[in-house]
Design an enzyme around this catalytic site. Structure first.
Site, PDB file in Angstrom:
ATOM      1  N   ASP A 154      -1.055  15.825  14.340  1.00  0.00           N
ATOM      2  CA  ASP A 154      -0.018  16.705  14.880  1.00  0.00           C
ATOM      3  C   ASP A 154      -0.608  18.077  15.176  1.00  0.00           C
ATOM      4  O   ASP A 154      -1.403  18.602  14.387  1.00  0.00           O
ATOM      5  CB  ASP A 154       1.132  16.859  13.884  1.00  0.00           C
ATOM      6  N   GLU A 156       1.294   5.667   0.681  1.00  0.00           N
ATOM      7  CA  GLU A 156       0.782   6.919   1.244  1.00  0.00           C
ATOM      8  C   GLU A 156       1.186   8.078   0.347  1.00  0.00           C
ATOM      9  O   GLU A 156       2.333   8.196  -0.074  1.00  0.00           O
ATOM     10  CB  GLU A 156       1.354   7.150   2.646  1.00  0.00           C
ATOM     11  N   HIS A 176       3.662  -0.993   3.882  1.00  0.00           N
ATOM     12  CA  HIS A 176       3.071   0.302   3.550  1.00  0.00           C
ATOM     13  C   HIS A 176       4.209   1.285   3.273  1.00  0.00           C
ATOM     14  O   HIS A 176       5.070   1.507   4.139  1.00  0.00           O
ATOM     15  CB  HIS A 176       2.220   0.805   4.718  1.00  0.00           C
ATOM     16  N   SER A 227       0.860  -1.176   0.000  1.00  0.00           N
ATOM     17  CA  SER A 227       0.000   0.000   0.000  1.00  0.00           C
ATOM     18  C   SER A 227       0.899   1.229   0.000  1.00  0.00           C
ATOM     19  O   SER A 227       2.088   1.144   0.326  1.00  0.00           O
ATOM     20  CB  SER A 227      -0.936  -0.001   1.215  1.00  0.00           C
ATOM     21  N   PHE A 283      13.196  14.376   9.880  1.00  0.00           N
ATOM     22  CA  PHE A 283      11.885  13.805  10.180  1.00  0.00           C
ATOM     23  C   PHE A 283      12.001  12.719  11.247  1.00  0.00           C
ATOM     24  O   PHE A 283      11.212  12.661  12.190  1.00  0.00           O
ATOM     25  CB  PHE A 283      11.271  13.243   8.898  1.00  0.00           C
TER      26      PHE A 283
END
Length: 288
Positions: free
Chosen positions: A101, A9, A259, A7, A210
């Site tokens: 967030d 994002e 993912h 999958s 990140f």
């Protein structure tokens, strides 16, 4: 090795150029027949409308199974559930339910006075509608706001008990990180599938920043390898090799689903999928 189910994002575009990049990414990756693709929310709900528009467009134009991110940030219960209803009206039946967030510079998450206090309340309300399959986030390493790792696992169990059917993790750099977390979740009585999130590193400086912000441990050997690869102009080669090796170890450990966080840049993700034996199966509907 049996190829994994996959999958992807994506994030919603904010400019015309970004819109073309998203579409190019979808066009490049959709032939790999993903189980679902998800579209993110920005920090503080800043891309709420953009997410809704992107989800609706992808659902209508591609035939992909689109999962919309939905958060609790800066919105009332009524507003949040109204957005969920809009997703349902667009044919979207899958939601990734997250606390979200807080807005940058806010100093931390503060629930809206008339909003959901946390992700569990949001999940429970979505589950009561009976309209959605609900996925949630999970942290294989301690969430920056958690007291300890056990608290993360307990919170994940609460989210599953509230109505979620599957979890997707934050990214990590070593397979053992996820495998230990998966086993600890099983020991805690969590039976829902937990899908590892994989970040093919398009830009090491950005990925490193990140990782530090979300509590992802950066092994010294990974840092050193990218520093050397950047000097030798071999960044993408290293990124592809490391992501492929990570995924291979996960599959050897019994993982069946992966993912990928694409950052709307498809090349590395596609190369890793091909290396894992995931080959094109379908083409976009109604696209010349």
């Amino acid at each position: 090795m049996t190829p994994p189910r996959i999958s992807f994002e994506f994030f919603p575009p904010k400019t015309l150029e970004a819109s073309f990049r998203l579409w190019d990414t979808v066009h490049a990756l959709s032939p790999l027949d993903p189980r679902f693709v998800s579209v993110t929310y920005g920090a503080g709900g800043t891309t709420r409308e953009l997410t809704r528009e992107a989800v609706g467009t992808l659902q209508k134009a591609t035939g992909l199974n689109v999962a919309a991110h939905l958060t609790c940030v800066d919105a009332t219960r009524e507003e949040t559930l109204a957005i969920a209803d809009q997703f349902a009206e667009a044919g979207v039946t899958e939601i990734v339910a997250l606390r979200g967030d807080p807005p940058k510079g806010s100093g931390g998450f503060t629930p809206h006075p008339d909003g959901f206090a946390n992700s569990c309340e949001l999940i429970s309300a979505l589950a009561e509608t009976g309209k959605f399959t609900i996925r949630v986030g999970a942290y294989p390493e301690k969430h920056p706001e958690a007291a300890d790792h056990a608290a993360d696992i307990d919170w994940l169990k609460r989210k599953i008990d509230a109505g979620a059917t599957e979890a997707v993790t934050q990214f990590f750099f070593e397979a053992e990180t996820f495998l230990r977390f998966r086993d600890a979740c099983a020991d805690a009585g969590i039976t829902a599938p937990i899908i590892p999130g994989v970040l093919p590193v398009e830009n090491w400086k950005g990925a490193r920043k990140f990782a530090m912000s979300c509590g992802t441990h950066i092994p010294a050997w990974v840092d050193n390898a990218f520093d050397k690869a950047i000097r030798d102009n071999r960044h993408d080669l290293l990124a592809t090799a490391l992501a492929t090796e990570l995924c291979s170890k996960l599959i050897e450990g019994g993982v069946e689903d992966l993912h990928f966080y694409t950052l709307n840049r498809p090349d590395l993700t596609r190369d890793v999928c091909h290396a894992l034996g995931v080959t094109p199966k379908v083409t976009l509907r109604d696209v010349a």
